[in-house]
Design a protein around this motif. Structure first.
Motif, PDB file in Angstrom:
ATOM      1  N   GLY A 164       0.781  -1.230   0.000  1.00 49.14           N
ATOM      2  CA  GLY A 164       0.000   0.000   0.000  1.00 49.14           C
ATOM      3  C   GLY A 164       0.811   1.278   0.000  1.00 49.14           C
ATOM      4  O   GLY A 164       0.249   2.371  -0.025  1.00 49.14           O
ATOM      5  N   THR A 183      -3.537  -5.215  -6.805  1.00 49.65           N
ATOM      6  CA  THR A 183      -4.051  -5.818  -5.580  1.00 49.65           C
ATOM      7  C   THR A 183      -5.563  -5.641  -5.499  1.00 49.65           C
ATOM      8  O   THR A 183      -6.296  -6.545  -5.083  1.00 49.65           O
ATOM      9  N   GLN A 184      -6.047  -4.475  -5.922  1.00 52.60           N
ATOM     10  CA  GLN A 184      -7.495  -4.254  -5.996  1.00 52.60           C
ATOM     11  C   GLN A 184      -8.134  -5.226  -6.979  1.00 52.60           C
ATOM     12  O   GLN A 184      -9.248  -5.717  -6.749  1.00 52.60           O
ATOM     13  N   TYR A 221       1.145  -1.823  -8.085  1.00 49.76           N
ATOM     14  CA  TYR A 221       0.884  -2.869  -7.095  1.00 49.76           C
ATOM     15  C   TYR A 221      -0.444  -2.641  -6.385  1.00 49.76           C
ATOM     16  O   TYR A 221      -1.202  -3.581  -6.158  1.00 49.76           O
ATOM     17  N   ARG A 222      -0.742  -1.394  -6.042  1.00 52.33           N
ATOM     18  CA  ARG A 222      -2.013  -1.108  -5.380  1.00 52.33           C
ATOM     19  C   ARG A 222      -3.179  -1.418  -6.318  1.00 52.33           C
ATOM     20  O   ARG A 222      -4.198  -1.976  -5.900  1.00 52.33           O
ATOM     21  N   GLN A 223      -3.011  -1.058  -7.597  1.00 47.79           N
ATOM     22  CA  GLN A 223      -4.098  -1.265  -8.559  1.00 47.79           C
ATOM     23  C   GLN A 223      -4.345  -2.746  -8.819  1.00 47.79           C
ATOM     24  O   GLN A 223      -5.491  -3.201  -8.859  1.00 47.79           O
TER      25      GLN A 223
END
Length: 247
Positions: free
Chosen positions: A182, A215-216, A211-213
């Motif tokens: 995050g 992971t979503q 990575y955040r995108q």
């Protein structure tokens, strides 16, 4: 199932790879119910390539459960999309590269040659990424990430559908990275530099955004499919990242 981070390319022995350690921990927890964990990670592979392996041969192991650990290679592919000339042939899993007899011999008999070639390929990869960053023809990074996330979701959905046809439940593990799950910005200059060498087609901030995108995307696909999603926050670490081309 995953890429090199499942295969665990940089450990010094098979029993030190995390799938083997998982098997050991599970058997310590419940020695009366022995568990076998098969390491099916392949360095460089994406979700779509492992979907083909699942349908082609992995299902024959009749696993009770699949632990899926993917994102690194899919994100790298998304960031590289449109930044390199098209390959002379369509890449396919299991394709055997053409190697001359002398190259085959020296690769197997000279550690120095292998290390020099690996270093040369890493330098070329880094330089190609930096050129792509400065090229006006490189597609905007937000477009690359959006298209990559959509493709990742499609590929993951197909993987889970194939697993369902074989009645194999899937646990999707959230991916960790060296800057922290995050994290939006890397303040450590050493880690920033290593990020930009490992994935030179984007800045460290763009990598972390990716990575955040993705992971979503993992969470978005896991819930409707009935798969279990395990977030990575509980087991994340922070260390110098791998500088290999594929994670």
């Amino acid at each position: 199932i995953g890429g090199s981070t499942t295969f665990d390319s940089f450990v010094t022995a098979d029993e030190k790879a995390w799938p083997a350690r998982l098997e050991s921990w599970l058997n310590q927890l419940a020695p009366e119910n022995p568990v076998e964990v098969i390491n099916a990670g392949v360095p460089g592979y994406t979700v779509s390539q492992n979907m083909l392996r699942l349908e082609g041969d992995l299902y024959q192991y009749q696993p009770d459960l699949i632990v899926l650990y993917h994102t690194h290679n899919d994100l790298s592919g998304a960031l590289r999309a449109g930044t390199e000339p098209p390959a002379p042939y369509a890449p396919t899993p299991g394709r055997v590269p053409i190697v001359t007899p002398w190259e085959y011999w020296i690769t197997r008999h000279s550690l120095l040659y292998a290390k020099l070639m690996s270093r040369w390929q890493a330098i070329r990869f880094r330089d190609a990424g930096r050129q792509a960053l400065s090229s006006p023809e490189t597609p905007p990074v937000d477009r690359r990430l959006d298209q990559g996330a959509r493709k990742f979701e499609r590929d993951l959905t197909i993987f889970l559908a194939v697993a369902e046809t074989y009645d194999i439940p899937v646990v999707i593990v959230g991916v960790s990275n060296v800057s922290g799950v995050g994290t939006a910005e890397e303040s450590d200059s050493t880690i920033r530099a290593t990020w930009e060498n490992a994935v030179p087609f984007a800045t460290s901030e763009v990598n972390l955004l990716g990575y955040r995108q993705l992971t979503q995307s993992l969470q978005a696909v896991a819930k409707p499919s009935g798969s279990t999603f395990i977030p990575a926050e509980s087991f994340q670490y922070r260390r110098a990242p791998c500088t290999a081309r594929a994670s």
